[in-house]
Design an enzyme around this catalytic site. Structure first.
Site, PDB file in Angstrom:
ATOM      1  N   GLU A 289     -34.670  40.289  -8.111  1.00 24.42           N
ATOM      2  CA  GLU A 289     -34.541  40.191  -6.424  1.00 24.42           C
ATOM      3  C   GLU A 289     -35.828  39.768  -5.708  1.00 24.42           C
ATOM      4  OE1 GLU A 289     -31.547  41.007  -5.098  1.00 24.42           O
ATOM      5  OE2 GLU A 289     -31.092  41.049  -7.207  1.00 24.42           O
ATOM      6  N   CYS A 323     -37.319  42.907   3.003  1.00 22.84           N
ATOM      7  CA  CYS A 323     -36.696  41.715   2.778  1.00 22.84           C
ATOM      8  C   CYS A 323     -35.483  41.327   3.313  1.00 22.84           C
ATOM      9  CB  CYS A 323     -36.332  41.677   1.080  1.00 22.84           C
ATOM     10  SG  CYS A 323     -35.899  43.341   0.682  1.00 22.84           S
TER      11      CYS A 323
HETATM   12  P1  NAD Z   1     -44.732  39.443  -5.269  1.00 25.55           P
HETATM   13  O1  NAD Z   1     -43.930  38.342  -5.748  1.00 25.55           O
HETATM   14  O2  NAD Z   1     -46.235  38.931  -4.765  1.00 25.55           O
HETATM   15  O3  NAD Z   1     -45.238  40.672  -6.179  1.00 25.55           O
HETATM   16  C1  NAD Z   1     -44.375  41.300  -6.924  1.00 25.55           C
HETATM   17  C2  NAD Z   1     -44.892  42.150  -8.290  1.00 25.55           C
HETATM   18  O4  NAD Z   1     -44.985  40.787  -9.158  1.00 25.55           O
HETATM   19  C3  NAD Z   1     -46.065  42.619  -8.215  1.00 25.55           C
HETATM   20  O5  NAD Z   1     -45.908  43.753  -8.858  1.00 25.55           O
HETATM   21  C4  NAD Z   1     -47.108  41.492  -8.529  1.00 25.55           C
HETATM   22  O6  NAD Z   1     -48.209  42.306  -9.213  1.00 25.55           O
HETATM   23  C5  NAD Z   1     -46.207  40.758  -9.747  1.00 25.55           C
HETATM   24  N1  NAD Z   1     -46.718  39.564 -10.219  1.00 25.55           N
HETATM   25  C6  NAD Z   1     -47.211  38.873  -9.593  1.00 25.55           C
HETATM   26  N2  NAD Z   1     -47.453  37.731 -10.167  1.00 25.55           N
HETATM   27  C7  NAD Z   1     -46.933  37.955 -11.431  1.00 25.55           C
HETATM   28  C8  NAD Z   1     -46.741  37.012 -12.593  1.00 25.55           C
HETATM   29  N3  NAD Z   1     -47.509  35.995 -12.769  1.00 25.55           N
HETATM   30  N4  NAD Z   1     -46.084  37.535 -13.824  1.00 25.55           N
HETATM   31  C9  NAD Z   1     -45.748  38.967 -13.700  1.00 25.55           C
HETATM   32  N5  NAD Z   1     -45.504  39.720 -12.489  1.00 25.55           N
HETATM   33  C10 NAD Z   1     -46.218  39.045 -11.403  1.00 25.55           C
HETATM   34  O7  NAD Z   1     -44.325  40.294  -4.129  1.00 25.55           O
HETATM   35  P2  NAD Z   1     -44.678  41.420  -3.100  1.00 25.55           P
HETATM   36  O8  NAD Z   1     -45.690  40.683  -2.002  1.00 25.55           O
HETATM   37  O9  NAD Z   1     -45.071  42.479  -3.878  1.00 25.55           O
HETATM   38  O10 NAD Z   1     -43.380  41.413  -2.255  1.00 25.55           O
HETATM   39  C11 NAD Z   1     -42.850  40.899  -1.398  1.00 25.55           C
HETATM   40  C12 NAD Z   1     -41.884  39.958  -1.540  1.00 25.55           C
HETATM   41  O11 NAD Z   1     -40.804  41.037  -2.476  1.00 25.55           O
HETATM   42  C13 NAD Z   1     -40.930  39.406  -0.470  1.00 25.55           C
HETATM   43  O12 NAD Z   1     -40.859  38.149  -0.706  1.00 25.55           O
HETATM   44  C14 NAD Z   1     -39.636  40.236  -0.319  1.00 25.55           C
HETATM   45  O13 NAD Z   1     -38.878  39.316   0.450  1.00 25.55           O
HETATM   46  C15 NAD Z   1     -39.440  40.412  -1.746  1.00 25.55           C
HETATM   47  N6  NAD Z   1     -38.596  41.793  -1.933  1.00 25.55           N
HETATM   48  C16 NAD Z   1     -37.260  41.451  -2.263  1.00 25.55           C
HETATM   49  C17 NAD Z   1     -36.277  42.560  -2.196  1.00 25.55           C
HETATM   50  C18 NAD Z   1     -34.979  42.273  -2.462  1.00 25.55           C
HETATM   51  O14 NAD Z   1     -34.175  43.335  -2.773  1.00 25.55           O
HETATM   52  N7  NAD Z   1     -34.396  41.065  -2.654  1.00 25.55           N
HETATM   53  C19 NAD Z   1     -36.789  43.799  -2.056  1.00 25.55           C
HETATM   54  C20 NAD Z   1     -38.254  43.975  -1.616  1.00 25.55           C
HETATM   55  C21 NAD Z   1     -38.889  42.719  -1.550  1.00 25.55           C
END
Ligand code: NAD
Length: 518
Positions: A289, A323
């Site tokens: 997501e 989001c």
């Molecule tokens: P992010 O992508 O920076 O991080 C999400 C998670 O991924 C964290 O736990 C992070 O440590 C991990 N991560 C980072 N690099 C990684 C890698 N190389 N391999 C594996 N894991 C890794 O996102 P964020 O800043 O935590 O959240 C905000 C984003 O999430 C926004 O883009 C928002 O739109 C989205 N979001 C989407 C939904 C949905 O339901 N579609 C819901 C909430 C948030």
């Protein structure tokens, strides 16, 4: 599919003085444990490591919420071995027992609601109302997925037998070890939803929370233990995404990855998961997501005061860091000027400040990286359009950005296409409803969308042509409720897995057909 009925958790009425008192008591509980150190939890054991990071309050970065031991690849491997070992027994447990763990956890959440609310305020910068909704959603996920697994088991009863010839069964069985990688913006709701869906389906998990909200994540693990979850079902391994996250995504024994976060990280996980590693005997399943660039379309002839109210709530709730947040307002030319005036008026009235104060409707953004990114987009917006509200930011004590409205944009502007994930609303004027739909569909995302219109024809047109996973007619585009508005997006917003919906648990399982010759 009918779900055992359940009542969604009620949001707290903070107009009631007693509830405000309870929130303050919650803050006092949290204040007592600020600055504590948290271990990893692998196979139920507390593990300390060489690397510790601190979690800070984004409204006051001198306040340390906690110190958290960080997993390295070594610990991630230990967690994988524990999860594999536990899977051999957990997968065979009675679904009713697994559901009961979730139901008990929901009641612990209810008992500790004000403390958890307060922790969300302090670690994630959530204003009271937003924090309360986050915890309520976590409770809803526990109740919903608990009931959903019981409902799915009924499929076992639907034996597709051919009389006197053969006995056929169709059933769902768990997948294996899942990597659960969660974001910070709904640090308890989304984390609880993703984790509980995986485990109630009979899987064991490696839980890697966002680096910004690791104390909240720890509290979830603590509650699940109190609810009777056996050791090793959830293994808590906070750590760097690019190190631990990467390791568990690539691991040949990882059976599925459930990820919520940005588009960029989602795409990279999807790519890595597709590569079959040495010793891997399955194709990994990915539930992803991702981001959004959500729009609200405002048609000619609507109540502009109502439209402005809905847009402002959707744009600036939790500083636009949802989001589903309304990031674009696409407005019919006949009401553009009048509506912009109302939007500006309502935006300027928003009280921003430390979310510990009930009266502050908006708090900080999550961290320095977000602060820098959002302020940079505001500077881009100044060149691409006209800043008509907000535009100020300061990070003297915390990461504060005034709710900002950018007017008169072309639909091609960067601020109309790229996810900013902060309190910034980009607005443009259109000639017709058809043009509005075209612009609304013109980004690479497709998460939520809103339409405010009094024309039945246009509402029907939106239903057919507005390509978003969650569409809201004549209301704001945020605030999906578990069980009522299953949530997930199209296109680059993800795999449309619809959290809180009847198809979600099945994504964590595989269907098995058994036929016995009589
Ligand atoms: P992010 O992508 O920076 O991080 C999400 C998670 O991924 C964290 O736990 C992070 O440590 C991990 N991560 C980072 N690099 C990684 C890698 N190389 N391999 C594996 N894991 C890794 O996102 P964020 O800043 O935590 O959240 C905000 C984003 O999430 C926004 O883009 C928002 O739109 C989205 N979001 C989407 C939904 C949905 O339901 N579609 C819901 C909430 C948030």
């Amino acid at each position: 599919m009918a779900i055992y009925s359940y009542k969604t958790e009620e949001l707290t009425n903070f107009k009631c003085e007693e509830n405000r008192k309870k929130y303050l008591e919650g803050i006092n509980i949290v204040k007592k444990y600020l600055g504590r150190t948290y271990p990893l939890i692998i196979d139920g054991k507390e593990i300390e490591t060489k690397k510790i990071v601190k979690s800070i309050n984004p409204a006051n970065f001198n306040e340390i919420v906690g110190y958290i031991h960080q997993a390295s690849i070594d610990e991630a491997e230990k967690a994988m071995q524990a999860a594999l070992e536990r899977f051999s027994t957990w997968r065979l447990t009675d679904p009713q027992m697994r559901a009961d763990v979730l139901f008990k956890a929901a009641s612990i959440f209810r008992r500790r609601k004000f403390e958890l609310n307060a922790l969300l305020t302090i670690e994630a910068g959530k204003p009271w109302v937003e924090a309360d909704a986050d915890v309520a959603e976590a409770i809803d996920f526990l109740e919903y997925y608990g009931r959903q697994i019981l409902e799915l088991q009924k499929i076992d009863d639907k034996i597709l037998s051919r009389d006197k010839m053969e006995r056929n069964e169709y059933r769902y069985i768990p997948l294996g070890v899942g990597a659960i990688i969660t974001p910070w913006n709904f640090p308890i709701a989304i984390l609880t939803g993703m984790s509980s869906a995986a485990i109630v389906s009979g899987n064991t998990i490696l839980l890697k929370p966002s680096s910004n909200t690791q104390v909240i994540a720890y509290k979830f693990v603590e509650i699940m233990k109190e609810a009777g979850l056996p050791d090793g079902v959830i293994n808590y391994i906070p750590g760097k995404g690019s190190e631990v996250g990467d390791y568990i995504v690539n691991h040949p024994k990882t059976r599925f990855i459930s990820f919520t976060g940005s588009k960029e990280v989602g795409i990279s996980i999807y790519e890595k998961a597709a590569k079959v590693q040495k010793g891997q005997i399955w194709l990994k399943r990915v539930i992803a997501e991702m981001g959004g660039k959500d729009a609200m379309i405002i048609d000619d002839g609507v109540d502009v005061d109502f439209a402005a109210e809905e847009i402002v709530k959707a744009a600036f709730g939790f500083s636009g860091q949802k989001c589903s947040a309304c990031s674009r307002a696409i407005i019919h030319k006949n009401i553009y000027d009048e509506l912009m005036e109302k939007i500006i008026e309502k935006t300027e009235k928003i009280d921003m400040g430390d979310p510990l104060e009930y009266n502050n409707q908006m708090g900080p953004v999550i961290d320095k990286a977000a602060f820098d990114k959002i302020s940079e987009y505001i500077n881009i917006g100044k060149k691409e359009g006209k800043i008509v509200a907000g535009g100020q930011f300061d990070d003297i004590r915390g990461y504060f950005i005034r709710p900002t409205v950018i007017a008169d944009l072309s639909f091609k502007a960067r601020v109309m296409n790229e996810e900013i994930f902060g309190p910034v609303l980009s607005c443009c004027k259109v000639e017709s409803f058809d043009e509005a739909i075209k612009i609304a569909n013109s980004t690479e995302y497709g998460l939520t969308g809103g339409v405010i219109s009094s024309s039945r024809i246009n509402l029907e047109k939106a239903k057919k042509e507005f390509h978003v996973g969650n569409m809201y007619l004549n209301r704001k585009c945020t605030g999906a409720i578990v069980g009522y508005q299953p949530f997930g997006g199209f296109n680059m917003s993800g795999t449309d897995s619809k959290a809180g919906g009847p198809d979600y648990l099945v994504l964590h399982m595989q269907g098995q057909s058994i036929s016995e010759n009589f």
